[in-house]
Design a protein around this motif. Structure first.
Motif, PDB file in Angstrom:
ATOM      1  N   PRO A   1       0.807  -1.233   0.000  1.00  0.00           N
ATOM      2  CA  PRO A   1       0.000   0.000   0.000  1.00  0.00           C
ATOM      3  C   PRO A   1       0.836   1.277   0.000  1.00  0.00           C
ATOM      4  O   PRO A   1       0.353   2.327  -0.412  1.00  0.00           O
ATOM      5  N   ASP A   2       2.094   1.197   0.455  1.00  0.00           N
ATOM      6  CA  ASP A   2       2.946   2.389   0.468  1.00  0.00           C
ATOM      7  C   ASP A   2       4.004   2.361  -0.644  1.00  0.00           C
ATOM      8  O   ASP A   2       4.984   3.103  -0.596  1.00  0.00           O
ATOM      9  N   SER A   3       3.807   1.522  -1.655  1.00  0.00           N
ATOM     10  CA  SER A   3       4.762   1.445  -2.761  1.00  0.00           C
ATOM     11  C   SER A   3       4.894   2.791  -3.469  1.00  0.00           C
ATOM     12  O   SER A   3       3.896   3.480  -3.713  1.00  0.00           O
ATOM     13  N   CYS A   4       6.136   3.160  -3.802  1.00  0.00           N
ATOM     14  CA  CYS A   4       6.452   4.380  -4.567  1.00  0.00           C
ATOM     15  C   CYS A   4       6.074   5.670  -3.843  1.00  0.00           C
ATOM     16  O   CYS A   4       6.047   6.737  -4.464  1.00  0.00           O
ATOM     17  N   LEU A   5       5.807   5.590  -2.570  1.00  0.00           N
ATOM     18  CA  LEU A   5       5.438   6.785  -1.807  1.00  0.00           C
ATOM     19  C   LEU A   5       6.640   7.725  -1.705  1.00  0.00           C
ATOM     20  O   LEU A   5       7.711   7.341  -1.250  1.00  0.00           O
ATOM     21  N   GLY A   6       6.484   8.964  -2.144  1.00  0.00           N
ATOM     22  CA  GLY A   6       7.536   9.965  -2.065  1.00  0.00           C
ATOM     23  C   GLY A   6       8.559   9.912  -3.186  1.00  0.00           C
ATOM     24  O   GLY A   6       9.508  10.708  -3.203  1.00  0.00           O
ATOM     25  N   TYR A   7       8.382   9.013  -4.143  1.00  0.00           N
ATOM     26  CA  TYR A   7       9.351   8.890  -5.237  1.00  0.00           C
ATOM     27  C   TYR A   7       9.420  10.162  -6.079  1.00  0.00           C
ATOM     28  O   TYR A   7      10.463  10.476  -6.661  1.00  0.00           O
ATOM     29  N   GLU A   8       8.288  10.869  -6.179  1.00  0.00           N
ATOM     30  CA  GLU A   8       8.256  12.060  -7.025  1.00  0.00           C
ATOM     31  C   GLU A   8       9.281  13.107  -6.594  1.00  0.00           C
ATOM     32  O   GLU A   8       9.904  13.777  -7.423  1.00  0.00           O
ATOM     33  N   PHE A   9       9.506  13.225  -5.284  1.00  0.00           N
ATOM     34  CA  PHE A   9      10.440  14.239  -4.804  1.00  0.00           C
ATOM     35  C   PHE A   9      11.888  13.846  -5.109  1.00  0.00           C
ATOM     36  O   PHE A   9      12.719  14.697  -5.418  1.00  0.00           O
ATOM     37  N   THR A  10      12.171  12.540  -5.037  1.00  0.00           N
ATOM     38  CA  THR A  10      13.500  12.061  -5.418  1.00  0.00           C
ATOM     39  C   THR A  10      13.760  12.333  -6.895  1.00  0.00           C
ATOM     40  O   THR A  10      14.841  12.799  -7.281  1.00  0.00           O
ATOM     41  N   VAL A  11      12.757  12.065  -7.723  1.00  0.00           N
ATOM     42  CA  VAL A  11      12.897  12.252  -9.164  1.00  0.00           C
ATOM     43  C   VAL A  11      13.071  13.733  -9.512  1.00  0.00           C
ATOM     44  O   VAL A  11      13.938  14.097 -10.316  1.00  0.00           O
ATOM     45  N   ILE A  12      12.260  14.583  -8.904  1.00  0.00           N
ATOM     46  CA  ILE A  12      12.375  16.028  -9.167  1.00  0.00           C
ATOM     47  C   ILE A  12      13.751  16.532  -8.754  1.00  0.00           C
ATOM     48  O   ILE A  12      14.396  17.302  -9.484  1.00  0.00           O
ATOM     49  N   THR A  13      14.220  16.101  -7.578  1.00  0.00           N
ATOM     50  CA  THR A  13      15.554  16.506  -7.107  1.00  0.00           C
ATOM     51  C   THR A  13      16.623  16.060  -8.089  1.00  0.00           C
ATOM     52  O   THR A  13      17.547  16.823  -8.413  1.00  0.00           O
ATOM     53  N   ALA A  14      16.524  14.828  -8.583  1.00  0.00           N
ATOM     54  CA  ALA A  14      17.509  14.295  -9.523  1.00  0.00           C
ATOM     55  C   ALA A  14      17.526  15.100 -10.820  1.00  0.00           C
ATOM     56  O   ALA A  14      18.597  15.405 -11.361  1.00  0.00           O
TER      57      ALA A  14
ATOM     58  N   ILE B   1      16.889  18.021   2.668  1.00  0.00           N
ATOM     59  CA  ILE B   1      17.993  18.980   2.563  1.00  0.00           C
ATOM     60  C   ILE B   1      18.578  18.966   1.155  1.00  0.00           C
ATOM     61  O   ILE B   1      18.875  20.022   0.570  1.00  0.00           O
ATOM     62  N   MET B   2      18.720  17.769   0.581  1.00  0.00           N
ATOM     63  CA  MET B   2      19.275  17.662  -0.766  1.00  0.00           C
ATOM     64  C   MET B   2      18.360  18.309  -1.794  1.00  0.00           C
ATOM     65  O   MET B   2      18.824  18.958  -2.741  1.00  0.00           O
ATOM     66  N   MET B   3      17.049  18.160  -1.604  1.00  0.00           N
ATOM     67  CA  MET B   3      16.110  18.798  -2.527  1.00  0.00           C
ATOM     68  C   MET B   3      16.196  20.319  -2.419  1.00  0.00           C
ATOM     69  O   MET B   3      16.193  21.034  -3.431  1.00  0.00           O
ATOM     70  N   LEU B   4      16.292  20.822  -1.186  1.00  0.00           N
ATOM     71  CA  LEU B   4      16.438  22.263  -0.988  1.00  0.00           C
ATOM     72  C   LEU B   4      17.730  22.777  -1.634  1.00  0.00           C
ATOM     73  O   LEU B   4      17.743  23.849  -2.250  1.00  0.00           O
ATOM     74  N   CYS B   5      18.800  22.010  -1.491  1.00  0.00           N
ATOM     75  CA  CYS B   5      20.083  22.399  -2.093  1.00  0.00           C
ATOM     76  C   CYS B   5      19.983  22.435  -3.618  1.00  0.00           C
ATOM     77  O   CYS B   5      20.488  23.368  -4.261  1.00  0.00           O
ATOM     78  N   ALA B   6      19.326  21.427  -4.193  1.00  0.00           N
ATOM     79  CA  ALA B   6      19.180  21.376  -5.649  1.00  0.00           C
ATOM     80  C   ALA B   6      18.391  22.577  -6.161  1.00  0.00           C
ATOM     81  O   ALA B   6      18.771  23.223  -7.147  1.00  0.00           O
ATOM     82  N   ILE B   7      17.289  22.895  -5.475  1.00  0.00           N
ATOM     83  CA  ILE B   7      16.467  24.035  -5.892  1.00  0.00           C
ATOM     84  C   ILE B   7      17.228  25.346  -5.691  1.00  0.00           C
ATOM     85  O   ILE B   7      17.136  26.268  -6.509  1.00  0.00           O
ATOM     86  N   SER B   8      18.006  25.424  -4.602  1.00  0.00           N
ATOM     87  CA  SER B   8      18.792  26.630  -4.339  1.00  0.00           C
ATOM     88  C   SER B   8      19.836  26.856  -5.422  1.00  0.00           C
ATOM     89  O   SER B   8      20.027  27.979  -5.894  1.00  0.00           O
ATOM     90  N   ILE B   9      20.503  25.762  -5.836  1.00  0.00           N
ATOM     91  CA  ILE B   9      21.491  25.872  -6.910  1.00  0.00           C
ATOM     92  C   ILE B   9      20.832  26.359  -8.189  1.00  0.00           C
ATOM     93  O   ILE B   9      21.364  27.229  -8.894  1.00  0.00           O
TER      94      ILE B   9
END
Length: 333
Positions: free
Chosen positions: A240-253, A301-309
């Protein structure tokens, strides 16, 4: 001889994905030296498989972000596709299940595009609503407990060449090359970057902005569906929790790989390399037995850093354009 070596190196280091490539190389070396388990064949297979899942999603996300949009429904989209496959497998042959999954993926992506472009909903709000719908629909299809995937449906995500190299990685590479070719060598790719670069200018030149944005979301939908097929084959179960939150990892990447959040500039290779980098970090945290709570904190934190860059890069680019215009005005006077 030195010039022959330096020219390719300069060409590589001049690419927008060169920084994330260097980060991958350094991180790989550090993990190989300090974590003996890192180079174990099973761990390398896991890295290739998981990176393939993220990488396939990132190709579609690159198209969407290139237009200046965003799709935060891709994780639940993949989960929904797995749930649909589980049910369709009861009444259809395997090849029809895969085909139906891709068609449904494209349809969901098209709906996202219509909401965001034609109906002019904010991209994040539109895809957030679709994400909730997909998550609820997935729960209705599989219930509250984990479900086993039919072995026949695992052929894509679960097959390995020579019992080592995942077929899913080959699929990611093919999708990556196809995405790169479309963005750099086709009219649709040029229109995609033009819409992201300056939507008003693109409209005045006769580009059908709605169709371009819908097309980008449809591609993202197909990639999310393919990622769902790979995920189901890789694990063999649907949670039931498969792929939960994957979108944020993908956007950060995607952002780490050099694609601008505001659109107009993108790199498929960078997006895939960004996925590799993030999963190497995730793999390192798992090996170090870092709590899942801290892992979530570090991902944020990594997502914030990516967006900041990305924001700093955009600011510097805009400042350079302003200085250039001032210089031209002064020269004309």
């Amino acid at each position: 001889m030195e010039n022959k070596v330096k020219k390719p190196l300069r060409s590589i280091m001049g690419k927008q994905w060169s920084a994330v490539l260097l980060g991958n190389i350094l991180l790989f070396i550090v993990l190989a030296v300090f974590q003996k388990a890192f180079l174990k064949p099973q761990n390398l297979v896991n890295i290739l498989s998981q990176c393939s899942l993220y990488g396939i999603m990132s190709v579609g996300m690159t198209f969407v972000i290139s237009t200046g949009g965003i799709d935060i429904s891709v994780g639940m989209h993949a989960f929904f596709i797995m749930a649909v496959m589980f049910q369709l497998n009861k009444i259809m042959p395997v090849w029809m299940v895969f085909l139906a999954a891709l068609i449904i993926g494209a349809a969901v992506g098209t709906v996202n595009g219509i909401l965001a472009s034609v109906l002019n909903f904010p991209d994040m709000i539109a895809t957030l609503a679709v994400m909730s719908v997909l998550r609820g629909a997935g729960y209705l299809l599989i219930g509250e407990s984990a479900k086993q995937i039919d072995p026949a449906l695992r052929v894509v995500g679960g097959t390995k060449i020579a019992d080592f190299f995942p077929v899913a990685t080959i699929i990611m590479v093919i999708i990556g090359f196809a995405g790169h070719w479309v963005l750099t060598n086709t009219r649709f790719g040029r229109y995609t970057l033009a819409v992201g670069g300056n939507r008003n200018s693109a409209k005045f030149t006769g580009i059908n902005i709605h169709m371009v944005r819908i097309g980008a979301y449809a591609i993202c939908g197909v990639c999310a569906a393919l990622a769902g097929i790979v995920y189901a084959g890789r694990l063999g179960t649907i949670q039931p929790d498969s792929c939960l939150g994957y979108e944020f990892t993908v956007i950060t990447a995607v952002v780490l790989g050099g694609t601008k959040m505001s659109g107009g500039k993108s790199s498929i290779a960078g997006s895939i390399l960004g996925c590799v980098f993030l999963y190497l970090v995730e793999n390192a945290m798992t090996m170090l037995s870092i709590s899942s709570y801290y892992q979530e904190f570090i991902r944020g934190i990594m997502m914030l850093c990516a967006i900041s860059i990305d924001t700093i890069s955009t600011f510097r680019q805009n400042a350079a354009m302003v200085r250039d215009r001032k210089r031209r005005i002064l020269n004309n006077n």
